[in-house]
Design an enzyme around this catalytic site. Structure first.
Site, PDB file in Angstrom:
ATOM      1  N   HIS A  91       0.814  -1.215   0.000  1.00 33.91           N
ATOM      2  CA  HIS A  91       0.000   0.000   0.000  1.00 33.91           C
ATOM      3  C   HIS A  91       0.848   1.266   0.000  1.00 33.91           C
ATOM      4  O   HIS A  91       0.319   2.368  -0.148  1.00 33.91           O
ATOM      5  CB  HIS A  91      -0.920  -0.017   1.238  1.00 33.91           C
ATOM      6  CG  HIS A  91      -1.995   1.011   1.209  1.00 33.91           C
ATOM      7  ND1 HIS A  91      -2.022   2.092   2.060  1.00 33.91           N
ATOM      8  CD2 HIS A  91      -3.099   1.123   0.418  1.00 33.91           C
ATOM      9  CE1 HIS A  91      -3.080   2.828   1.813  1.00 33.91           C
ATOM     10  NE2 HIS A  91      -3.757   2.267   0.823  1.00 33.91           N
ATOM     11  N   LYS A 148       3.485   4.279  -1.124  1.00 35.69           N
ATOM     12  CA  LYS A 148       3.726   5.017  -2.364  1.00 35.69           C
ATOM     13  C   LYS A 148       5.054   5.750  -2.227  1.00 35.69           C
ATOM     14  O   LYS A 148       5.161   6.731  -1.477  1.00 35.69           O
ATOM     15  CB  LYS A 148       2.611   6.020  -2.642  1.00 35.69           C
ATOM     16  CG  LYS A 148       1.235   5.390  -2.913  1.00 35.69           C
ATOM     17  CD  LYS A 148       0.433   5.202  -1.654  1.00 35.69           C
ATOM     18  CE  LYS A 148      -0.946   4.642  -1.955  1.00 35.69           C
ATOM     19  NZ  LYS A 148      -1.702   4.322  -0.723  1.00 35.69           N
ATOM     20  N   ASP A 162      17.826   8.675  -8.367  1.00 32.28           N
ATOM     21  CA  ASP A 162      19.283   8.858  -8.281  1.00 32.28           C
ATOM     22  C   ASP A 162      19.807   8.872  -6.851  1.00 32.28           C
ATOM     23  O   ASP A 162      20.859   9.442  -6.569  1.00 32.28           O
ATOM     24  CB  ASP A 162      19.710  10.156  -8.992  1.00 32.28           C
ATOM     25  CG  ASP A 162      19.594  10.060 -10.497  1.00 32.28           C
ATOM     26  OD1 ASP A 162      19.587   8.925 -11.016  1.00 32.28           O
ATOM     27  OD2 ASP A 162      19.478  11.103 -11.159  1.00 32.28           O
ATOM     28  N   HIS A 190      -8.558  11.618   0.947  1.00 31.32           N
ATOM     29  CA  HIS A 190      -7.736  10.413   0.829  1.00 31.32           C
ATOM     30  C   HIS A 190      -6.418  10.581   1.577  1.00 31.32           C
ATOM     31  O   HIS A 190      -5.585   9.680   1.605  1.00 31.32           O
ATOM     32  CB  HIS A 190      -7.460  10.113  -0.656  1.00 31.32           C
ATOM     33  CG  HIS A 190      -6.887   8.764  -0.916  1.00 31.32           C
ATOM     34  ND1 HIS A 190      -5.551   8.551  -1.185  1.00 31.32           N
ATOM     35  CD2 HIS A 190      -7.457   7.534  -0.936  1.00 31.32           C
ATOM     36  CE1 HIS A 190      -5.331   7.264  -1.377  1.00 31.32           C
ATOM     37  NE2 HIS A 190      -6.466   6.622  -1.225  1.00 31.32           N
ATOM     38  N   LYS A 236      -3.387  11.152   4.464  1.00 29.11           N
ATOM     39  CA  LYS A 236      -2.929  10.512   5.695  1.00 29.11           C
ATOM     40  C   LYS A 236      -1.868  11.444   6.287  1.00 29.11           C
ATOM     41  O   LYS A 236      -0.671  11.268   6.088  1.00 29.11           O
ATOM     42  CB  LYS A 236      -2.318   9.129   5.426  1.00 29.11           C
ATOM     43  CG  LYS A 236      -3.257   8.170   4.641  1.00 29.11           C
ATOM     44  CD  LYS A 236      -3.020   8.219   3.163  1.00 29.11           C
ATOM     45  CE  LYS A 236      -3.711   7.123   2.382  1.00 29.11           C
ATOM     46  NZ  LYS A 236      -5.132   6.996   2.515  1.00 29.11           N
ATOM     47  N   ASP A 245       1.477  19.604  18.254  1.00 26.05           N
ATOM     48  CA  ASP A 245       2.168  20.764  18.827  1.00 26.05           C
ATOM     49  C   ASP A 245       2.755  21.637  17.723  1.00 26.05           C
ATOM     50  O   ASP A 245       2.099  21.875  16.711  1.00 26.05           O
ATOM     51  CB  ASP A 245       3.210  20.307  19.836  1.00 26.05           C
ATOM     52  CG  ASP A 245       2.563  19.721  21.104  1.00 26.05           C
ATOM     53  OD1 ASP A 245       1.369  20.004  21.337  1.00 26.05           O
ATOM     54  OD2 ASP A 245       3.247  18.984  21.838  1.00 26.05           O
TER      55      ASP A 245
END
Length: 425
Positions: free
Chosen positions: A113, A115, A120, A292, A294, A299
């Site tokens: 899941h 991404k 380089d 979508h 996350k 603080d």
């Protein structure tokens, strides 16, 4: 292998496909030595074709290109789409390839899941954005709100190594050790002032690393916690930690989906609202587009961005990757952005609204809380396949019906089928 905090990094926030895709494709096309891409979803739409073109260009320029996709998320790629890449030298790896039964995909769990992009060994990208046109505003009602970060500095070497450990499964143990030993010596020059930690979740040595970082930040919070997450259904102790934070005087704000892409998941999240609202947790539902993202801040310095949802799949089954960042300016930028989402495109959920129809939901709420307590243990019963690579010849069909065979034991991920140049790839 445990990753450590790295000083001297530069971190740039990328919001939605409009900012993410042009930057990633530019870096891939200008690569000089090596490109690694991992993703959950790849569609054959305008974004998928643009990524394909960038990878082909890099491979034709003599760059080593390793492209790993999840079988569940990319189950319908066409033979021509794949062949165009592999004929150009792109090495395409399919994570956990499984045959379908009556057209139904069976590999529901243990997904790749995360991404990630590494170019380089100097630039890395991590976030929640897949390669599909629904991450663009012009997708209309299907458009998604999402985030990623571009990284430069010493943290890139850690990201590179975690990608390498997955893509090396096709090699012998001896070759793997040799490549990994060389990678351990890989370093990147300081590029900024951010302190960054790469946090993974796999099925052997990093089962709870991402969840632990969230819980640590929540327990140490002194002023505020703001979490914007697509699929919010964490285990009971996570919910309890949020309630305890409010009891210490910490302002806790959750931003949830108000226009869900998966309504049943949002329905589960709403079962938790009353429990949280009773402790003065602020809950907003974002309504402009499907959330979508996350992403979270705590603080004045703490930030996390990545692929991990706050649900049982991400915390107990999937391969995930987040970065934890200590950066005041980035924290302030995200805080301003999330406040804008709240003020302009969200509505607040109050206790009265959460209690409507409460009587008939009581049994579901009881079951949900019990499920959140026991699911991590149940997840351990589900199969954690050993990764394998399968080479397919050009004349063979892209999706082979042959079952993959277990390979050597490693870090508990699913099998990987590899398509190299000279194969249907």
């Amino acid at each position: 292998m445990k990753n450590n905090w790295r000083d001297g990094n530069k971190v740039d926030l990328l919001i939605n496909g409009e900012e993410f895709y042009p930057r990633v494709f530019e870096c891939i096309e200008n690569a000089k030595k090596e490109v690694i891409v991992e993703t959950f979803i790849l569609y054959e739409d305008k974004v998928g074709h643009r990524l394909q073109q960038a990878l082909i260009k890099a491979a034709r320029n003599g760059v080593r290109v390793d492209f790993t996709v999840d079988d569940y998320g990319t189950w319908d790629l066409s033979k021509d789409f794949v062949k165009a890449m592999t004929d150009s030298g792109v090495k395409l790896h399919i994570f956990d390839p499984q045959p379908k039964l009556l057209g139904v995909r069976l590999n529901l769990f243990r997904r790749l899941h995360r991404k990630i992009v590494v170019v380089d060994r100097e630039i890395a990208f991590i976030g929640g954005i897949n390669y599909s046109a629904d991450h663009m505003m012009d997708a209309g009602k299907k458009a998604k709100q999402d985030y990623a970060v571009e990284l430069r500095g010493p943290i890139v070497a850690d990201v590179y190594r975690t990608c390498l450990r997955l893509s090396l499964q096709e090699l012998s143990r001896k070759e793997q050790r040799s490549r990994l030993k060389a990678a351990e010596e890989e370093t990147c020059k300081p590029a900024g002032d951010s302190k960054v930690l790469l946090v993974e979740r796999d099925n052997i040595s990093h089962k709870k690393d991402i969840e632990k970082q969230y819980l640590l930040a929540i327990r140490l919070a002194k002023k505020r916690i703001v979490i914007a997450n697509a699929y919010f259904f964490p285990r009971y102790y996570f919910l309890l930690s949020l309630r305890r934070a409010t009891m210490r005087g910490v302002e806790v704000t959750l931003i949830m989906q108000g226009r869900p892409d998966m309504p049943w998941v949002t329905a589960l999240s709403r079962l938790l609202y009353k429990y949280l609202l009773r402790s003065d947790v602020k809950i907003y539902e974002y309504n402009q587009r499907s959330l979508h993202g996350k992403i979270a801040i705590v603080d004045d310095e703490w930030v996390t961005v990545g692929s991990s949802n706050l649900d049982p799949l991400s915390f107990s089954l999937n391969l995930e990757a987040n970065v934890i960042i200590q950066d005041k300016k980035l924290n302030q930028k995200i805080d301003a952005h999330l406040n804008e989402l709240i003020q302009q495109h969200s509505h607040r959920i109050d206790l009265e609204l959460a209690q409507r129809g409460y009587w008939w939901r009581v049994p579901l709420i009881f079951i949900s809380f019990y499920f959140l307590r026991v699911f991590p243990s149940i997840a351990g019963w589900l199969p954690a396949h050993a990764p394998t690579f399968k080479h397919i010849l050009p004349k063979r069909r892209f999706w082979s019906k042959k079952a993959t065979q277990p390979h050597e034991e490693n870090n508990g991920e699913g099998p990987i089928k590899t398509y190299d140049k000279g194969s249907i790839s």
